[in-house]
Design an enzyme around this catalytic site. Structure first.
Site, PDB file in Angstrom:
ATOM      1  N   TYR A 102       0.827  -1.205   0.000  1.00 22.58           N
ATOM      2  CA  TYR A 102       0.000   0.000   0.000  1.00 22.58           C
ATOM      3  C   TYR A 102       0.862   1.255   0.000  1.00 22.58           C
ATOM      4  O   TYR A 102       2.005   1.255   0.466  1.00 22.58           O
ATOM      5  CB  TYR A 102      -0.976   0.015   1.177  1.00 22.58           C
ATOM      6  CG  TYR A 102      -0.394   0.312   2.533  1.00 22.58           C
ATOM      7  CD1 TYR A 102      -0.350   1.619   3.037  1.00 22.58           C
ATOM      8  CD2 TYR A 102       0.082  -0.707   3.353  1.00 22.58           C
ATOM      9  CE1 TYR A 102       0.162   1.893   4.299  1.00 22.58           C
ATOM     10  CE2 TYR A 102       0.592  -0.446   4.615  1.00 22.58           C
ATOM     11  CZ  TYR A 102       0.634   0.851   5.088  1.00 22.58           C
ATOM     12  OH  TYR A 102       1.141   1.123   6.336  1.00 22.58           O
ATOM     13  N   CYS A 103       0.274   2.328  -0.557  1.00 28.33           N
ATOM     14  CA  CYS A 103       0.896   3.656  -0.532  1.00 28.33           C
ATOM     15  C   CYS A 103      -0.152   4.636  -0.016  1.00 28.33           C
ATOM     16  O   CYS A 103      -1.023   4.254   0.766  1.00 28.33           O
ATOM     17  CB  CYS A 103       1.449   4.049  -1.897  1.00 28.33           C
ATOM     18  SG  CYS A 103       0.230   4.119  -3.226  1.00 28.33           S
ATOM     19  N   TRP A 104      -0.089   5.883  -0.437  1.00 27.88           N
ATOM     20  CA  TRP A 104      -1.004   6.893   0.116  1.00 27.88           C
ATOM     21  C   TRP A 104      -2.447   6.668  -0.317  1.00 27.88           C
ATOM     22  O   TRP A 104      -3.360   6.639   0.500  1.00 27.88           O
ATOM     23  CB  TRP A 104      -0.536   8.285  -0.299  1.00 27.88           C
ATOM     24  CG  TRP A 104      -1.373   9.401   0.268  1.00 27.88           C
ATOM     25  CD1 TRP A 104      -2.292  10.152  -0.379  1.00 27.88           C
ATOM     26  CD2 TRP A 104      -1.371   9.857   1.625  1.00 27.88           C
ATOM     27  NE1 TRP A 104      -2.873  11.061   0.477  1.00 27.88           N
ATOM     28  CE2 TRP A 104      -2.320  10.913   1.727  1.00 27.88           C
ATOM     29  CE3 TRP A 104      -0.663   9.495   2.771  1.00 27.88           C
ATOM     30  CZ2 TRP A 104      -2.573  11.584   2.910  1.00 27.88           C
ATOM     31  CZ3 TRP A 104      -0.914  10.167   3.958  1.00 27.88           C
ATOM     32  CH2 TRP A 104      -1.858  11.200   4.014  1.00 27.88           C
ATOM     33  N   SER A 110       2.392   2.111  -4.914  1.00 23.60           N
ATOM     34  CA  SER A 110       2.119   0.711  -4.592  1.00 23.60           C
ATOM     35  C   SER A 110       1.886  -0.101  -5.864  1.00 23.60           C
ATOM     36  O   SER A 110       2.240  -1.287  -5.931  1.00 23.60           O
ATOM     37  CB  SER A 110       0.907   0.588  -3.669  1.00 23.60           C
ATOM     38  OG  SER A 110      -0.241   1.174  -4.246  1.00 23.60           O
ATOM     39  N   TYR A 131      -3.454   4.008   2.141  1.00 17.53           N
ATOM     40  CA  TYR A 131      -3.475   4.482   3.530  1.00 17.53           C
ATOM     41  C   TYR A 131      -4.698   5.355   3.805  1.00 17.53           C
ATOM     42  O   TYR A 131      -5.274   5.282   4.892  1.00 17.53           O
ATOM     43  CB  TYR A 131      -2.202   5.266   3.854  1.00 17.53           C
ATOM     44  CG  TYR A 131      -2.297   5.968   5.186  1.00 17.53           C
ATOM     45  CD1 TYR A 131      -2.107   5.266   6.374  1.00 17.53           C
ATOM     46  CD2 TYR A 131      -2.636   7.326   5.263  1.00 17.53           C
ATOM     47  CE1 TYR A 131      -2.241   5.892   7.600  1.00 17.53           C
ATOM     48  CE2 TYR A 131      -2.766   7.963   6.488  1.00 17.53           C
ATOM     49  CZ  TYR A 131      -2.569   7.243   7.655  1.00 17.53           C
ATOM     50  OH  TYR A 131      -2.705   7.864   8.867  1.00 17.53           O
TER      51      TYR A 131
END
Length: 366
Positions: A102-104, A110, A131
């Site tokens: 996962y990323c933002w 991601s 996130y």
């Protein structure tokens, strides 16, 4: 669900929601270290595809030059960083390895990592919404989930070993929410851990969310009678409200036992009495300079039993009585259990007695 062994699917991302967190071998946060430090999914590791400086650089190019130029620079940096992770963290992973990335927002960062890992042959997947979706869920659940759980609040004045009692309950298989451990703080004005800084507020809430979602709703959850603030952190509103309406039990102990326990808990002050001065100064307004000076003198003289007893009698016990009457009124109707000694065996025995009192009585057919 897509078949992980289908070669046609290897380069194509799979997307999963938060309900699938427990289905993966590892959760990988590819955001920058600064983003990760602020908050992350509990248990996730940080393998950034852009470090703090690189992320700032790409963001500046995006706003001051153009998105296209930013993507060119970012792609090169991301590729290099993913290559480094492949040669280090991922090098020993077996073919069946299954990470959730996962990323933002669940977008390009991601997506890039997931694409490369799936191209290798690993069963990598992306977290839907990243996130931001996770944080929204944490906020939503912390506002509703505590109301669906059954709490038993452990009350008792400072020094009766409430945290140790919670650990003993956990060792015996009870459900325990140890907020002081999650907050890395013992709760009082002197309660900062010497070598363990407190987490940020958001990560504190993440740790609470992770704990709450794992509890069995029909079993009691033991929690200490915390105030709204634990060090610099705030106990979530709904959780605190549910705790204050919950049934209570009370711990008590003779003064010598309390003094012995506190001397163990605050051994770092005993080893360096000068470190005790600044925390004591926070009580100047309440206790006055003469009292604080006398307490400092006791510390420097090594008269710890006398000092601890004075602090309990003069400051902590009156403050506890006021707080209990205001915040945990059901404590007055709860049973009281006496801790006989500061030894671990006493906590274990007391925890066993308390758990027996909360076990359901089996129906007997006549």
């Amino acid at each position: 669900m897509p078949c992980a062994d289908d070669k046609r699917m290897r380069g194509r991302p799979e997307v999963y929601g938060l309900d699938a967190l427990d289905q993966f071998d590892e959760i990988v946060d590819v955001r920058s270290p600064a983003e990760y430090e602020t908050d992350h999914i509990a248990g996730a590791i940080n393998l950034p595809v852009l470090d703090n400086t690189q992320r700032a650089r790409v963001g500046t190019i995006y706003t001051q030059v153009s998105p296209f130029e930013a993507k060119k620079v970012g792609a090169a940096l991301v590729s290099n960083n993913i290559a480094c992770h492949l040669e280090s963290h991922f090098a020993a992973k077996a073919k069946g390895y299954r990470p959730l990335i996962y990323c933002w927002r669940g977008g390009s960062r991601s997506g890039a990592m997931t694409h490369v890992l799936r191209s290798v042959g690993w069963q990598a997947a992306q977290l839907q919404g990243g996130y931001k979706a996770y944080r929204r869920q944490v906020i939503t659940d912390l506002a509703s989930l505590p109301g669906r759980l059954r709490f038993i609040v452990v009350c008792g004045p400072t020094g009766v070993g409430k945290s140790r009692f919670l650990r003993a309950l956990r060792q015996l298989g009870a459900q325990v929410l140890d907020l002081e451990d999650l907050a890395a703080h013992m709760g009082s004005v002197l309660g900062a851990y010497p070598n363990r800084p407190q987490p940020g507020q958001k990560f504190f809430e993440s740790l609470i969310w992770q704990a709450l979602r794992e509890y069995v709703p029909d079993k009691p959850i033991f929690v200490e009678s915390e105030s709204r603030k634990i060090g610099v952190l705030q106990t979530p509103d709904t959780l605190l409200a549910c705790m204050r309406e919950a049934a209570c039990i009370n711990l008590d102990a003779p003064m010598p036992v309390r003094v012995a326990l506190l001397k163990e808990d605050y051994a770092h002050f005993l080893a360096a009495p000068e470190t005790f001065e600044q925390p004591l100064d926070r009580l100047l307004e309440l206790k006055g300079r003469q009292t604080i000076a006398a307490w400092k003198a006791l510390a420097h003289a090594g008269h710890w039993d006398e000092l601890v007893a004075a602090l309990l009698t003069s400051h902590y016990d009156p403050a506890y009585s006021r707080s209990l009457a205001r915040n945990f009124r059901r404590a007055l109707e709860g049973p009281t259990y006496l801790l006989a000694s500061p030894q671990a065996a006493s906590f274990h025995e007391l925890a066993s007695v308390v758990l027996d009192s909360f076990r359901p009585v089996a129906n007997v057919k006549l």
